[in-house]
Design a protein around this motif. Sequence first.
Motif, mmCIF file in Angstrom:
data_model
loop_
_atom_site.group_PDB
_atom_site.id
_atom_site.type_symbol
_atom_site.label_atom_id
_atom_site.label_comp_id
_atom_site.label_asym_id
_atom_site.label_seq_id
_atom_site.Cartn_x
_atom_site.Cartn_y
_atom_site.Cartn_z
ATOM 1 N N LEU A 48 7.570 6.010 6.026
ATOM 2 C CA LEU A 48 7.002 7.174 6.699
ATOM 3 C C LEU A 48 7.615 8.452 6.126
ATOM 4 N N HIS A 77 0.436 1.446 9.451
ATOM 5 C CA HIS A 77 0.938 2.764 9.844
ATOM 6 C C HIS A 77 0.973 3.761 8.697
ATOM 7 N N LEU A 78 0.596 3.354 7.488
ATOM 8 C CA LEU A 78 0.633 4.273 6.356
ATOM 9 C C LEU A 78 -0.591 4.126 5.467
ATOM 10 N N GLU A 113 6.357 -0.795 10.544
ATOM 11 C CA GLU A 113 5.206 -1.655 10.241
ATOM 12 C C GLU A 113 5.330 -2.989 10.970
ATOM 13 N N ALA A 115 8.575 8.543 15.811
ATOM 14 C CA ALA A 115 7.363 7.906 15.295
ATOM 15 C C ALA A 115 6.138 8.362 16.100
ATOM 16 N N MET A 168 0.775 9.472 9.322
ATOM 17 C CA MET A 168 0.486 8.039 9.264
ATOM 18 C C MET A 168 -0.922 7.787 8.737
ATOM 19 N N SER A 169 -1.366 6.554 8.894
ATOM 20 C CA SER A 169 -2.652 6.141 8.334
ATOM 21 C C SER A 169 -3.810 6.843 9.044
#
Length: 739
Positions: free
Chosen positions: A155, A182-183, A244, A276, A283-284
Motif C-alpha cells: 500500500l 486491495h491494490l 491482502e 488502512a 487501493m484497488s
Amino acid sequence: MGTSVQVKPLCGVYNENPLSYLVSVDGFNFLIDCGWNDHFDASLLQPLSRVASTVDAVLLSHPDTLHLGALPYAMKQLGLSAPVFATEPVYRLGLLTMYDQYLSRKQVSEFDLFTLDDIDSAFQNITRLTYSQNYHMSGKGEGIVIAPHAAGHLLGGTIWKITKDGEDVIYAVDFNHRKERHLNGTVLLSFARPAVLITDAYNALNNQASRRQRDQEFLDAILKTVRADGNVLLPVDTAGRVLELILILEQYWEQHQLTYPIFFLTYVASSTIDYAKSFLEWMSDSIAKSFEHTRDNAFLLKHVTLLISNSELEKVPGPKIVLASMASLEAGFSHDIFVEWASDTKNLVLFTERGQFATLARMLQSDPPPRAVKVTMSKRIPLVGEELAAYEEEQSRKRKEEALKATLIKEEESKASLGAELSTGDLMVVDSKIAQPSSNAAGLQFGAYRDVLIDGFVLSPSSAGPMFPFYENSAEWDDFGEIINPDDYTRNNEDVDHASIPAEDDLNGKLDEGSASLILDTTPSKVVSSEQTVYVKCSLLYMDFEGRSDGRSVKSILGHVSPLKLVLVHGSAEATEHLKQHCLKNVCQHVYAPQIEESIDVTSDLCAYKVQLSEKLMSNVLFKKLGDYEIAWVDAEVGETENGTLSLLPLSTPAPPHKTVLVGDIKMADLKQYLASKGVQVEFAGGALRCGEYVTLRKVGDSVQKGGSAGVQQIILEGPLSEEYYKIRDHLYSQFYSL
C-alpha cells in the motif's frame, strides 16, 4: 551528451539483503531506499556511512524494514540530514512498522540502536506526495523533477520517476503487475523508452500459479487444519502484505459464515487497520467504487480481531488462526507463538513470504525443514529485592550528579553575568574599596555594597535607557480588513510540550493503548534469556503471497518498457545473472549489474538541445489537448537569439503540406469495448477484431524490436467500401488525435 547519471549500490546487489542505492543525476545525489534487515546488522550500513553526508534527498519506495528500516539510525548516527520524500501510506505505515520493530525488540533485549524519539525525528519531516504528483527540486537540484507512481506491491508502494531535461530515470523494484484485492497493478507498463531503468532480479527465476488457484490452496490448507482441531500461525509483516491476507480471510469467512476465530496480533494492530480504513483512495478500483456507491469500507472487519498482547490470545480456547509479526520469526509475537505451537502435530505454520537470509523463518523454509531448532527465549521482568535497591541507588546517584552539574553551570553563568555588569561600569554599584563618607553621626558601617543616591541619572555610552516596549503596527489592510499571515497562527512542533500529549495522539499518528502503556511504563526491569531446543512436529507450508511479478512477467514488462540502459539490483547472484543475459539478448544492449560501492556511469548517449520558441512562431500555433498535454504540428527553422541560445523561428517561405498524423495508442480490447458501446457487433477472431459482417481490424508490427529499439505498429482496416466501413473508420479515427 545527455543528463549525467551514476548509480552506486550501497546494499542489496547479488543477494537478498536490504535495498539502498545512491543515484546521482547531474551531481545531485539521491539515496533511494534506506533499508535494514531484521537482524539490524550494523555492518550492512558501512557503505552508507561513507556517503550519508553527501546525500541531497532520500526517496522511500515501500513501508517495510527492507526499504526504510535504517532511516532512524542513519539520521541519528551516520549524519544523514537530507530531506525525505514518500507517499502518505509509506510515511504512515512505515512509521508503524518501525514502532513495531522497536517495541518487539525492547521487550526481549536492551535494544539501543535507535529509540522511539529517533523514529519520530526521522519521519516527522518527510514530504508526502501523491501518485503522479510532480515535485520540482530546488537549489542544487534545480531542473530535476521527481514523481511517485504505483508499484502494486505494498500500500503506497512507489516506482520513482526522476526527470531532468526530458530524460527519465526510473527506479522500479518490487513491483506487481497483477491486480489484487486491495491494490491495483503497477503502472510501469505506461513508461516507454526511459533513459535508465533500475529494477530488481528478485523473482527472475520464479513463476507463479494463477491467483485464484493460489488463494484456494491457501484457504484449503487453513480450513483443513482448524477442522482437525489445530491452530494456524501466519508470520506476517507489520503493515504490508498482511492487508491482502486479512481481506482474503475476511471475505471468505463472510461468504461462508465461518466462526473460527482470526486474530491480527502486533503492537500496532489497531493503528494499522485504522490507517488502512483511511487510505481507500490508494487501493484497488473495486474497493474505491464499493465505498463510493455503498459506503462499505473493506477494512471494517467483522471476523478478524485485533490484539496487541499474547495474553489475550491465550484466553481463547479451541482452534484459531493468528497473523502475527514478525515474518522472520526473529522477534515479536510470531516467535513466541511458534515456540509454543511447534511441538503439536495438529498445528500449521504457514509462511506467505520468503524469510530473510539467516533467519529462523528461512531455516524452516529449507527443503527438507529441520526437525529441531535452537531458539533464544527472552522476556523482560521487573527488578525486585537487592537488584531493585541497587538500581534505585544508582539512579539516585545519577540524579545527584546531574543536579550538582546543573548547579555548577548555573553558578558559572551567574559569575559571568556579574562580571559583564561590572565591566560596563554600572553607576548604581559602588566599589567597596572606595572610601565613602558616613551618612550619619553614629558612623554606621555598611557592607561591601550600599545604595547611592545620585542627583540625576547619567548613563554610560554603552547603556540603553529604560522604556516601555513599543511595537509599531505595520499591518497591511485591504477592503476586507487587516491582512493576516496564517503562519502566525501555526503552532510549531518545537513549541509543543510533547510530554503533555497522550501517547495515542502521538506526533505521527495513533499508537495502540497497550503499546502506549509499554512506552510509558517506567518500572525498573531487566531481560532474562535462555536457550531452548524446539522440536518441530507441526506442519510447515510456504505459499507465495509476496505480491511481486514473477520471472516470466518481469521479462515481458522489461521488453515492453524497453529502456535505453538497464541496471539490475537486489536478487541472488544466479537470478541476477540469468536476467542480465536475457535482457542483453531481448531488451537492450546496455545492461549493468554493479557490485557494492561500484559506481557505474549510465549517462544517456542522446544529444539533447534546448531551444527557445519565439513569440512570432507561438502566436500562429494551434494546440490540441492530449491527456495532460497539449500538442501541435510546428513548421519552423532554427536560429539564434542575441544571447546565443537556439530558437525556433517562423519559416521565411510557405510551409510545405504534410500528411495527416494520428497521435495516440489504443489497445484492441479497449477498441472492442468502445465499438460495442456504439452498437457495433464485434468479436475477436484469429487475432483480429471482426466488426459487423464484412469489416476487420488488425494490428500489425511489434511495439519493441530486437535489441530494444522502438518498433512501428499499424492498425489495418479491411473490408468493402460501404456505409459500415466508413462508420467504423470514423469511430477508429475518433480514438486518435489528428494533426
